[in-house]
Scaffold this active site. Structure first.
Site, PDB file in Angstrom:
ATOM      1  N   THR A   1       0.818  -1.215   0.000  1.00 14.87           N
ATOM      2  CA  THR A   1       0.000   0.000   0.000  1.00 14.87           C
ATOM      3  C   THR A   1       0.846   1.257   0.000  1.00 14.87           C
ATOM      4  OG1 THR A   1      -1.857  -1.097   1.110  1.00 14.87           O
ATOM      5  CG2 THR A   1      -1.728   1.299   1.326  1.00 14.87           C
TER       6      THR A   1
ATOM      7  N   SER B   1       1.516  -7.478  -0.594  1.00 17.02           N
ATOM      8  CA  SER B   1       2.189  -8.391   0.335  1.00 17.02           C
ATOM      9  C   SER B   1       1.574  -9.784   0.361  1.00 17.02           C
ATOM     10  CB  SER B   1       2.214  -7.795   1.739  1.00 17.02           C
ATOM     11  OG  SER B   1       0.910  -7.655   2.270  1.00 17.02           O
TER      12      SER B   1
ATOM     13  N   THR C   1       0.942  -4.155   4.444  1.00 20.11           N
ATOM     14  CA  THR C   1       0.727  -4.490   5.850  1.00 20.11           C
ATOM     15  C   THR C   1       0.059  -5.849   6.066  1.00 20.11           C
ATOM     16  OG1 THR C   1      -1.401  -3.326   5.874  1.00 20.11           O
ATOM     17  CG2 THR C   1       0.564  -2.055   6.505  1.00 20.11           C
ATOM     18  N   ASP C   2      -0.517  -6.436   5.011  1.00 23.01           N
ATOM     19  CA  ASP C   2      -1.268  -7.680   5.206  1.00 23.01           C
ATOM     20  C   ASP C   2      -0.414  -8.793   5.808  1.00 23.01           C
ATOM     21  OD1 ASP C   2      -3.496  -6.484   4.189  1.00 23.01           O
ATOM     22  OD2 ASP C   2      -3.468  -7.504   2.256  1.00 23.01           O
TER      23      ASP C   2
END
Length: 337
Positions: free
Chosen positions: A14, A57, A89-90
């Site tokens: 992101t 990710s 961030t996942d």
């Protein structure tokens, strides 16, 4: 004035996303573009940026993280002061923990990202990147292993979890709390977790598929039996209920699985140790250990899966190597702060 040297390795995510012609945002910004958006960086560090990968990710693979760890180890030997990895961030909690296990260096390794992409108001990527570099140049961050810096908070890789899908304060360490924070451009260290030994990797990079199954009400082992029937898995992590409990039917399926592969017992709660010697009913943690399962200690299911996968990919020694890798996480100081 000689500024400390920091290398930023971008994986995408992101923080690096812009609008796509097909709708939504996709990772397109290079590492250089991320650095250019934060002019304050050049005042505090000598920065080099590299675009290591350009992926959301969820598409990162263990091969990517092992290659990243190898690159960081080589750069550390060349004398770089600190390292910042930007990504989606996942999977930050998994990537950070994998790097924590793969690297055995004193230099700070910081993983960061963004919850809001650069096209929306209040994008948090630039602030997170600045805070991450401020941590990476701090002497206080040396020897702490891999860290996650988000929202001016600093978390140890072993504790951090993503707790919300979209808020900027999505990352927490519910088992211990943050180990520090950034204030007025400086890293404030509050807690120093004991250092954990890295994995003794052989570097084989063999393929290894590890399944992650969560137990629930009325689950009598159907998922586990389906996995065994399908084949193709080298290990299994089960997120049991409570402190490590499943139904009798699931216990029998897990015993069958443990005859052919390592099976790790974790808790679906995600916070707190998997029990080892409290409950003795069929399907309890005592019963499951008798059936051949190993416990994850203080590691949640996702991190247990990362550790088991790394061991199966890179460590010789079979079940003994798996037991050795998980033993420290059940010890007296592994998750202490």
């Amino acid at each position: 004035m000689n500024l400390p040297s920091v290398i930023i390795l971008s994986l995408g995510g992101t923080i690096a996303m812009t609008e796509s012609d097909q709708g939504g945002v996709v990772p397109t910004l290079s590492g250089d573009a991320l650095v250019a958006a934060v002019p304050q960086l050049k005042r505090i560090a000598a920065i080099e940026a590299r675009s290591f990968r350009q992926l959301p990710s969820a598409q990162l693979q263990f091969e990517d993280i092992e290659a990243l760890a190898q690159t960081i180890a080589e750069l550390d030997a060349a004398g770089w002061r600190g390292f910042v990895i930007t990504q989606g961030t996942d999977t930050i909690e998994e990537t950070a923990f994998a790097l924590d296990r793969l690297l055995d260096i004193d230099a700070p390794v910081v993983v960061t990202g963004a919850m809001r992409n650069p096209t929306v108001a209040g994008a948090d990527g630039p602030a997170n990147l600045l805070a991450s570099v401020q941590v990476a140049i701090s002497d206080a961050a040396r020897g702490l292993g891999c860290l996650v810096v988000m929202n001016d908070e600093v978390h140890a890789a072993r504790f951090v979890r993503k707790m919300h899908t979209s808020r900027t304060d999505a990352f927490e360490s519910p088992a211990s709390g943050r180990i520090g924070w950034v204030a007025e451009g400086r890293f404030r260290l509050a807690l120093r977790p004991p250092r954990m030994p890295g994995l003794a990797l052989a570097g084989g990079g063999r393929q290894a598929q590890v399944a992650l199954v969560a137990a629930g009400l009325g689950d009598n082992g159907e998922q586990v039996r389906a996995l065994l029937l399908a084949g193709g898995f080298d290990g299994l992590v089960v997120e049991a209920t409570g402190g490590g409990h499943v139904s009798l039917g699931m216990a029998e399926s897990l015993e069958e699985a443990a005859r052919t592969m390592p099976v790790i017992l974790a808790s679906r709660i995600g916070v707190g140790d998997t029990l080892t010697g409290t409950y003795g009913f069929p399907g309890s943690e005592i019963d499951l250990q008798r059936r051949g399962l190993l416990t994850s200690g203080c590691l949640d299911g996702r991190k247990a899966r990362v550790l088991l996968t790394l061991v199966l990919r890179d460590c010789p020694g079979g079940r003994g190597a798996v037991a050795d890798a998980f033993a420290p996480w059940s010890g007296d100081s592994s998750c202490a702060s």
